[in-house]
Scaffold this active site. Sequence first.
Site, PDB file in Angstrom:
ATOM      1  N   HIS A 162       0.852  -1.192   0.000  1.00 59.91           N
ATOM      2  CA  HIS A 162       0.000   0.000   0.000  1.00 59.91           C
ATOM      3  C   HIS A 162       0.887   1.241   0.000  1.00 59.91           C
ATOM      4  O   HIS A 162       1.390   1.646   1.041  1.00 59.91           O
ATOM      5  CB  HIS A 162      -0.891   0.040   1.253  1.00 59.91           C
ATOM      6  CG  HIS A 162      -1.880  -1.079   1.336  1.00 59.91           C
ATOM      7  ND1 HIS A 162      -2.633  -1.334   2.467  1.00 59.91           N
ATOM      8  CD2 HIS A 162      -2.262  -2.013   0.425  1.00 59.91           C
ATOM      9  CE1 HIS A 162      -3.430  -2.372   2.241  1.00 59.91           C
ATOM     10  NE2 HIS A 162      -3.213  -2.805   1.011  1.00 59.91           N
TER      11      HIS A 162
HETATM   12  C1  LIG Z   1       0.167  -7.437  -4.175  1.00 61.69           C
HETATM   13  C2  LIG Z   1      -0.789  -6.312  -3.875  1.00 61.69           C
HETATM   14  C3  LIG Z   1      -1.925  -6.568  -3.112  1.00 61.69           C
HETATM   15  C4  LIG Z   1      -2.815  -5.529  -2.804  1.00 61.69           C
HETATM   16  N1  LIG Z   1      -3.982  -5.815  -2.165  1.00 61.69           N
HETATM   17  C5  LIG Z   1      -4.925  -4.840  -2.035  1.00 61.69           C
HETATM   18  C6  LIG Z   1      -6.226  -5.135  -1.577  1.00 61.69           C
HETATM   19  O1  LIG Z   1      -6.567  -6.285  -1.326  1.00 61.69           O
HETATM   20  N2  LIG Z   1      -7.108  -4.108  -1.459  1.00 61.69           N
HETATM   21  C7  LIG Z   1      -6.765  -2.819  -1.739  1.00 61.69           C
HETATM   22  O2  LIG Z   1      -7.602  -1.920  -1.537  1.00 61.69           O
HETATM   23  N3  LIG Z   1      -5.543  -2.523  -2.190  1.00 61.69           N
HETATM   24  C8  LIG Z   1      -4.638  -3.498  -2.390  1.00 61.69           C
HETATM   25  N4  LIG Z   1      -3.435  -3.198  -2.943  1.00 61.69           N
HETATM   26  C9  LIG Z   1      -3.142  -1.795  -3.277  1.00 61.69           C
HETATM   27  C10 LIG Z   1      -3.951  -1.292  -4.469  1.00 61.69           C
HETATM   28  O3  LIG Z   1      -3.940  -2.228  -5.516  1.00 61.69           O
HETATM   29  C11 LIG Z   1      -3.353   0.038  -4.890  1.00 61.69           C
HETATM   30  O4  LIG Z   1      -3.457   0.932  -3.802  1.00 61.69           O
HETATM   31  C12 LIG Z   1      -4.035   0.673  -6.087  1.00 61.69           C
HETATM   32  O5  LIG Z   1      -4.087  -0.196  -7.187  1.00 61.69           O
HETATM   33  C13 LIG Z   1      -3.271   1.933  -6.440  1.00 61.69           C
HETATM   34  O6  LIG Z   1      -3.838   2.512  -7.587  1.00 61.69           O
HETATM   35  P1  LIG Z   1      -2.976   3.490  -8.468  1.00 61.69           P
HETATM   36  O7  LIG Z   1      -3.844   3.952  -9.568  1.00 61.69           O
HETATM   37  O8  LIG Z   1      -2.332   4.468  -7.585  1.00 61.69           O
HETATM   38  O9  LIG Z   1      -1.763   2.604  -9.060  1.00 61.69           O
HETATM   39  P2  LIG Z   1      -1.736   1.211  -9.781  1.00 61.69           P
HETATM   40  O10 LIG Z   1      -2.999   0.483  -9.673  1.00 61.69           O
HETATM   41  O11 LIG Z   1      -0.512   0.532  -9.306  1.00 61.69           O
HETATM   42  O12 LIG Z   1      -1.530   1.581 -11.325  1.00 61.69           O
HETATM   43  C14 LIG Z   1      -0.430   2.309 -11.785  1.00 61.69           C
HETATM   44  C15 LIG Z   1      -0.154   1.898 -13.235  1.00 61.69           C
HETATM   45  O13 LIG Z   1       0.631   2.917 -13.846  1.00 61.69           O
HETATM   46  C16 LIG Z   1       1.595   2.309 -14.668  1.00 61.69           C
HETATM   47  N5  LIG Z   1       2.719   3.238 -14.827  1.00 61.69           N
HETATM   48  C17 LIG Z   1       3.554   3.672 -13.854  1.00 61.69           C
HETATM   49  N6  LIG Z   1       4.486   4.504 -14.376  1.00 61.69           N
HETATM   50  C18 LIG Z   1       4.219   4.578 -15.701  1.00 61.69           C
HETATM   51  C19 LIG Z   1       4.861   5.262 -16.773  1.00 61.69           C
HETATM   52  N7  LIG Z   1       5.948   6.035 -16.588  1.00 61.69           N
HETATM   53  N8  LIG Z   1       4.348   5.120 -18.010  1.00 61.69           N
HETATM   54  C20 LIG Z   1       3.232   4.346 -18.226  1.00 61.69           C
HETATM   55  N9  LIG Z   1       2.613   3.654 -17.238  1.00 61.69           N
HETATM   56  C21 LIG Z   1       3.110   3.777 -15.997  1.00 61.69           C
HETATM   57  C22 LIG Z   1       1.973   1.065 -13.900  1.00 61.69           C
HETATM   58  O14 LIG Z   1       2.596   0.130 -14.754  1.00 61.69           O
HETATM   59  C23 LIG Z   1       0.641   0.614 -13.357  1.00 61.69           C
HETATM   60  O15 LIG Z   1       0.005  -0.289 -14.233  1.00 61.69           O
HETATM   61  C24 LIG Z   1      -2.528  -4.208  -3.244  1.00 61.69           C
HETATM   62  C25 LIG Z   1      -1.393  -3.955  -3.993  1.00 61.69           C
HETATM   63  C26 LIG Z   1      -0.520  -4.990  -4.328  1.00 61.69           C
HETATM   64  C27 LIG Z   1       0.704  -4.695  -5.136  1.00 61.69           C
END
Ligand SMILES: Cc1cc2nc3c(=O)[nH]c(=O)nc-3n(C[C@H](O)[C@H](O)[C@H](O)COP(=O)(O)OP(=O)(O)OC[C@H]3O[C@@H](n4cnc5c(N)ncnc54)[C@H](O)[C@@H]3O)c2cc1C
Length: 682
Positions: free
Chosen positions: A614
Amino acid sequence: MAGLSSAPTEEDPRLSAVIRPAARRFAEVVCPPEVRADDRTERVLREFGLMLGALPAAARKALATALILLDQGARVYPPSRGRRFARLDDRTADAYIRALLARHDAAAEMVQRLKGVVTMCYYDLPEVQREIGYDPAPYIAAVSRRRLETYGPQIRAGEAAVTEGLPARGQPWSAPSGLTSQAEIAGDLKLECGVVVVGSGAGGATVAAELAEAGVDVIVLEEGGYHPTGSFTAETGRALRTLYRDGGGGMAIGRPSVLFAEGRCVGGSTVVNGGMSWRTPTRVLDRWAEQEGVLAISEEDLDPYFARVESLLSVGLQDPETIGRDSELFKAGADAKGWNIVPNRRNQLHCAGTNSCTTGCPTGAKRSMLVTSVPRALSLGARLFADCRVDRVTRSGPAVTGVTGHVVRPGGRNGPAITVRARTVIMAGGAIQTPALLLRSGLRSASGQLGRNLSLHPNAMVTAFFDEDVTGWHGVHQAFQIREFAAAGLLLTAVNLTPTMLAGILPAYGRELGALMADYNRIVTAGPLVTDTGTGRVRNVPGVGPQVFYSLADRDAARVVRGVELTAEALFAAGARRVLLPFDGAPEVRSPGELRRLLARPVSRRSLQLYSIHLMGTARMSEDPRRGVTGSFGEFHGADGLFVTDASLFPGPIGINPMETVVALALRNARRLIERRDRLGF
Ligand SMILES: Cc1cc2nc3c(=O)[nH]c(=O)nc-3n(C[C@H](O)[C@H](O)[C@H](O)COP(=O)(O)OP(=O)(O)OC[C@H]3O[C@@H](n4cnc5c(N)ncnc54)[C@H](O)[C@@H]3O)c2cc1C
Ligand code: SF4
């Protein structure tokens, strides 16, 4: 690069002659003795090469250099009588590794990390998994069948709802039209659109679908590849390399360092997450309003967005037949202690209970972005480019003009250049990549907070051994949460780990590791998730790239220890015979009395083995530009047309699983953008 012939790829994972002998000897020492059977050592080395290939160049170099130092360093270890590690007999090699680990310094940390990777590679071999009673494919097939037989019509209706009423533009499972992967891009790309979104995870896919629904011309650029549901299996090593950034081995440097994981694929971390889906606690929203002046953030304001997330992602309770024995034991322990324990709410559509959420849901039951907002956005006309990494946000004066980046070829090689011109750029790369990208684009926040204020909800894992069969991989990933200690910043959960993941963190190697892993089906793994008060920072380090630093506060270290103690107490109350604690060098504990006696002595902060999934807070919202990086709706203070909508926005840790908050904020912020589209010019 020093140790490897080249950055290895899935096709060419060979280790260079410089490190190969030491790597082979190391595998023979740290894996159970059966590693020498047949060609297992060779295959471990092949896996090791593949895992190194998934790491960023700097980490790969560091591990290769560590092997060289370990090899040559043996010459000054007196019992080796001048021989290098690769030449030592078994007993001396074992004593040497033990001596290195006992130092509890940076060298020990490196050996520990190497040990983790190599033993993971060993326990990723299918026959080794079968020997310890882990054979997930037939189980997955059986419960997937049961799911369809029992709930077929509801599942089909739920899946159809994602794109219901929208123009059909292809099948979400195979190759949806509107999605372009690297193999289809031969030369440089120059594109134009209304809004470009960086990242297709919880924040990015959601905002893209909402904008596309309003008729906005949207392009999403995603660094990771497109991996449809049909490609998911329980093969951990392959999943780590294809679905995660850096093979899932991110490291926040500190005392102690914290391992962390980020998803990198179409759908982002939601593809590999556990599917827990909880609303932001009201007290957290109130704090954001009071401390940061965030507007329209009350429970009442967010209520409709939470309701919409829960409807879009099918959030609800598990079907009872999917609750596994590990979860039952965990609940029995909490009940015996009289603690408040709640069933988890998860974004799932009749989850089959395959326990493979972290390697990609093989049934599509987990309603990740891959099977919800991504196909929705594509059906609504958005264009998504997978395998496309954004390097920079471009600007003209204070206004953004788009982004530049490149195609990522297999093995991480740079492909053709991509330029997207757009007057609105939405950053959704997650709490590590978003600030790193903005910083390398030359953007600065007057508050100085860009890249700072990182919270990561540190986790620690207790491993408990039972006399009875647990077979924790039968049943859903994390069915319950102990909420008794939420006010003290602690959530306790039980999470089954695959053998590959478990081997990487157990505090043992060689024969001892083999003996522990032989009990794989009698193990429950559980631990605390800590609401942290300390913070970290993301920086771009020349020659390394984005690097995370994190300082665990004393108060949080005490919380981790207390959380570990409570978890172990619950597991003893459920009938555990012995537990291993996530503290370097801690002995096995066989009773609550032993636990109390052990923890009566201080536990050194440095000895804590922590990991995080997280990551939050590195572009925090605040109406005050002197305190925050963005305003209340993700607008970057000081740059026109630039928005953030991912977990970076959180002003602080939320003490609960963050995905639903990210998605709700993305829905809310998309609404705001749509209301202002004339002013923004898209
Ligand atoms: C193993 C694991 C288990 C988890 N379990 C839970 C759970 O059960 N419940 C929960 O609420 N949360 C959970 N989380 C956390 C939750 O998934 C994240 O908080 C959430 O997905 C974050 O959303 P986000 O949009 O910030 O980033 P993300 O969902 O991580 O998406 C970011 C995306 O941006 C892309 N990206 C990054 N930099 C670039 C770039 N320069 N160019 C192009 N693309 C790029 C990445 O490749 C990625 O696909 C978990 C996370 C992990 C890793
Ligand atoms: S346990 Fe996870 S991976 Fe398995 S069916 Fe349920 S949501 Fe999918």
